[in-house]
Write a protein that holds these residues in place. Structure first.
Motif, short mmCIF file in Angstrom:
data_model
loop_
_atom_site.label_atom_id
_atom_site.label_comp_id
_atom_site.label_asym_id
_atom_site.label_seq_id
_atom_site.Cartn_x
_atom_site.Cartn_y
_atom_site.Cartn_z
N MET A 161 -15.90 28.10 33.62
CA MET A 161 -15.10 28.76 34.74
C MET A 161 -13.74 28.10 34.67
O MET A 161 -13.65 27.00 35.05
N LYS A 162 -12.92 28.95 34.54
CA LYS A 162 -11.37 28.18 34.25
C LYS A 162 -11.04 28.17 35.88
O LYS A 162 -11.36 28.72 36.88
N GLU A 163 -10.17 27.10 35.73
CA GLU A 163 -9.49 26.35 37.19
C GLU A 163 -8.76 27.72 37.95
O GLU A 163 -9.28 28.04 39.16
N ALA A 164 -7.97 28.41 37.21
CA ALA A 164 -7.26 29.34 37.92
C ALA A 164 -8.11 30.46 38.34
O ALA A 164 -7.94 31.00 39.51
N TYR A 187 -17.00 21.35 46.03
CA TYR A 187 -15.62 21.55 45.58
C TYR A 187 -15.49 21.98 44.21
O TYR A 187 -16.54 22.09 43.38
N GLY A 188 -14.36 22.54 43.95
CA GLY A 188 -14.18 23.45 42.42
C GLY A 188 -14.65 22.84 41.31
O GLY A 188 -15.40 23.17 40.65
N TYR A 189 -14.30 21.35 41.03
CA TYR A 189 -14.70 21.01 39.86
C TYR A 189 -16.08 20.58 39.73
O TYR A 189 -16.89 21.11 38.64
N ARG A 190 -16.87 20.39 40.88
CA ARG A 190 -18.57 20.24 40.85
C ARG A 190 -19.00 21.45 40.63
O ARG A 190 -20.10 21.77 39.65
N ILE A 191 -18.43 22.66 41.21
CA ILE A 191 -19.09 23.92 40.99
C ILE A 191 -18.79 24.30 39.51
O ILE A 191 -19.79 24.99 38.85
N SER A 192 -17.63 24.07 39.23
CA SER A 192 -17.52 24.43 37.60
C SER A 192 -18.34 23.87 36.64
O SER A 192 -19.13 24.18 35.56
N ARG A 193 -18.47 22.35 36.90
CA ARG A 193 -19.44 21.55 36.18
C ARG A 193 -20.85 21.89 36.17
O ARG A 193 -21.56 21.89 35.14
N GLU A 194 -21.20 22.20 37.44
CA GLU A 194 -22.68 22.58 37.64
C GLU A 194 -23.01 23.97 36.84
O GLU A 194 -24.13 23.95 36.30
N ALA A 195 -22.07 24.80 36.88
CA ALA A 195 -22.27 26.19 36.32
C ALA A 195 -22.40 25.86 34.65
O ALA A 195 -23.18 26.53 34.08
N ALA A 196 -21.42 25.07 34.20
CA ALA A 196 -21.57 24.74 32.70
C ALA A 196 -23.02 24.01 32.41
O ALA A 196 -23.47 24.23 31.29
N THR A 220 -8.51 31.12 42.60
CA THR A 220 -8.28 32.47 43.03
C THR A 220 -9.38 32.77 43.68
O THR A 220 -9.20 33.64 44.75
N ALA A 221 -10.62 33.00 43.14
CA ALA A 221 -11.64 33.24 43.96
C ALA A 221 -11.77 32.57 45.46
O ALA A 221 -12.34 33.20 46.13
N PHE A 222 -11.66 31.36 45.26
CA PHE A 222 -11.75 30.57 46.65
C PHE A 222 -10.91 30.99 47.67
O PHE A 222 -11.30 31.24 48.47
N ARG A 223 -9.47 31.45 47.24
CA ARG A 223 -8.65 31.93 48.33
C ARG A 223 -9.12 33.26 48.68
O ARG A 223 -8.75 33.69 49.67
N ARG A 224 -9.66 34.10 47.72
CA ARG A 224 -10.23 35.46 48.10
C ARG A 224 -11.38 35.40 49.17
O ARG A 224 -11.32 36.05 50.01
N LEU A 225 -12.32 34.47 48.82
CA LEU A 225 -13.35 34.45 49.35
C LEU A 225 -13.01 33.89 50.93
O LEU A 225 -13.67 34.19 52.18
N GLU A 226 -12.20 33.03 50.91
CA GLU A 226 -11.70 32.25 52.30
C GLU A 226 -11.04 33.30 53.11
O GLU A 226 -11.06 33.62 54.21
N GLY A 227 -10.31 34.02 52.36
CA GLY A 227 -9.12 35.00 53.29
C GLY A 227 -10.17 36.03 53.67
O GLY A 227 -9.90 36.79 54.62
N ARG A 287 -16.44 38.64 35.26
CA ARG A 287 -15.44 38.76 36.09
C ARG A 287 -15.86 39.37 37.53
O ARG A 287 -15.54 38.79 38.69
N GLY A 288 -17.08 40.25 37.33
CA GLY A 288 -17.37 40.82 38.74
C GLY A 288 -18.38 40.01 39.19
O GLY A 288 -19.03 40.10 40.37
N TYR A 289 -18.98 38.57 38.81
CA TYR A 289 -20.06 37.86 39.40
C TYR A 289 -19.33 36.56 39.83
O TYR A 289 -20.00 36.02 40.24
N THR A 290 -18.22 36.14 39.65
CA THR A 290 -17.50 34.97 40.12
C THR A 290 -17.75 34.77 41.37
O THR A 290 -18.37 33.55 41.62
N ASP A 291 -17.46 35.36 42.38
CA ASP A 291 -17.68 35.33 43.66
C ASP A 291 -19.14 34.94 44.03
O ASP A 291 -19.48 34.11 44.71
#
Length: 109
Positions: free
Chosen positions: A44-47, A26-35, A51-58, A9-13
């Protein structure tokens, strides 16, 4: 062995910023590469990811844009900003210190 969601949880960003420091993605690629990099140990769950993308962009760490896909659905791509690169550098320093302390407490190398 799958990694506990509580631990990650503390390392997602930081994981996202690390991936984006290698280039826009993009999201799917990042998730796939991490796996792939963790041999399936990290999913990494999509939600969580979006949520992290929105936080980081904000917070100005990343920006996004719509890709121009020739085939398939249009994807939202993310780019790390200079502020995001600085945050990644700081996160890596904190990670090194944390890992050293945990090795002392748990009995690492």
């Amino acid at each position: 062995m799958a990694i506990s969601a509580d631990i990650l949880r503390g390392y997602t960003d930081t994981i996202i910023l690390t991936q984006l420091s290698q280039g826009d993605s993009y999201g799917y690629r990042i998730s796939r590469e991490a796996a792939q990099m963790t041999q399936g140990g990290l999913e990494m769950k999509e939600a969580t990811l979006y949520t992290a993308f929105r936080r980081l962009e904000g917070s100005g760490m990343i920006t996004s844009y719509w890709g121009d896909e020739q085939s398939g659905a249009r994807r939202r791509y993310y780019t790390i900003t200079p502020l995001g690169l600085e945050k990644l550098h700081q996160d890596r320093l904190v990670w090194q210190e944390t890992r050293q302390m945990l090795d002392m407490l748990i009995g690492g190398e």
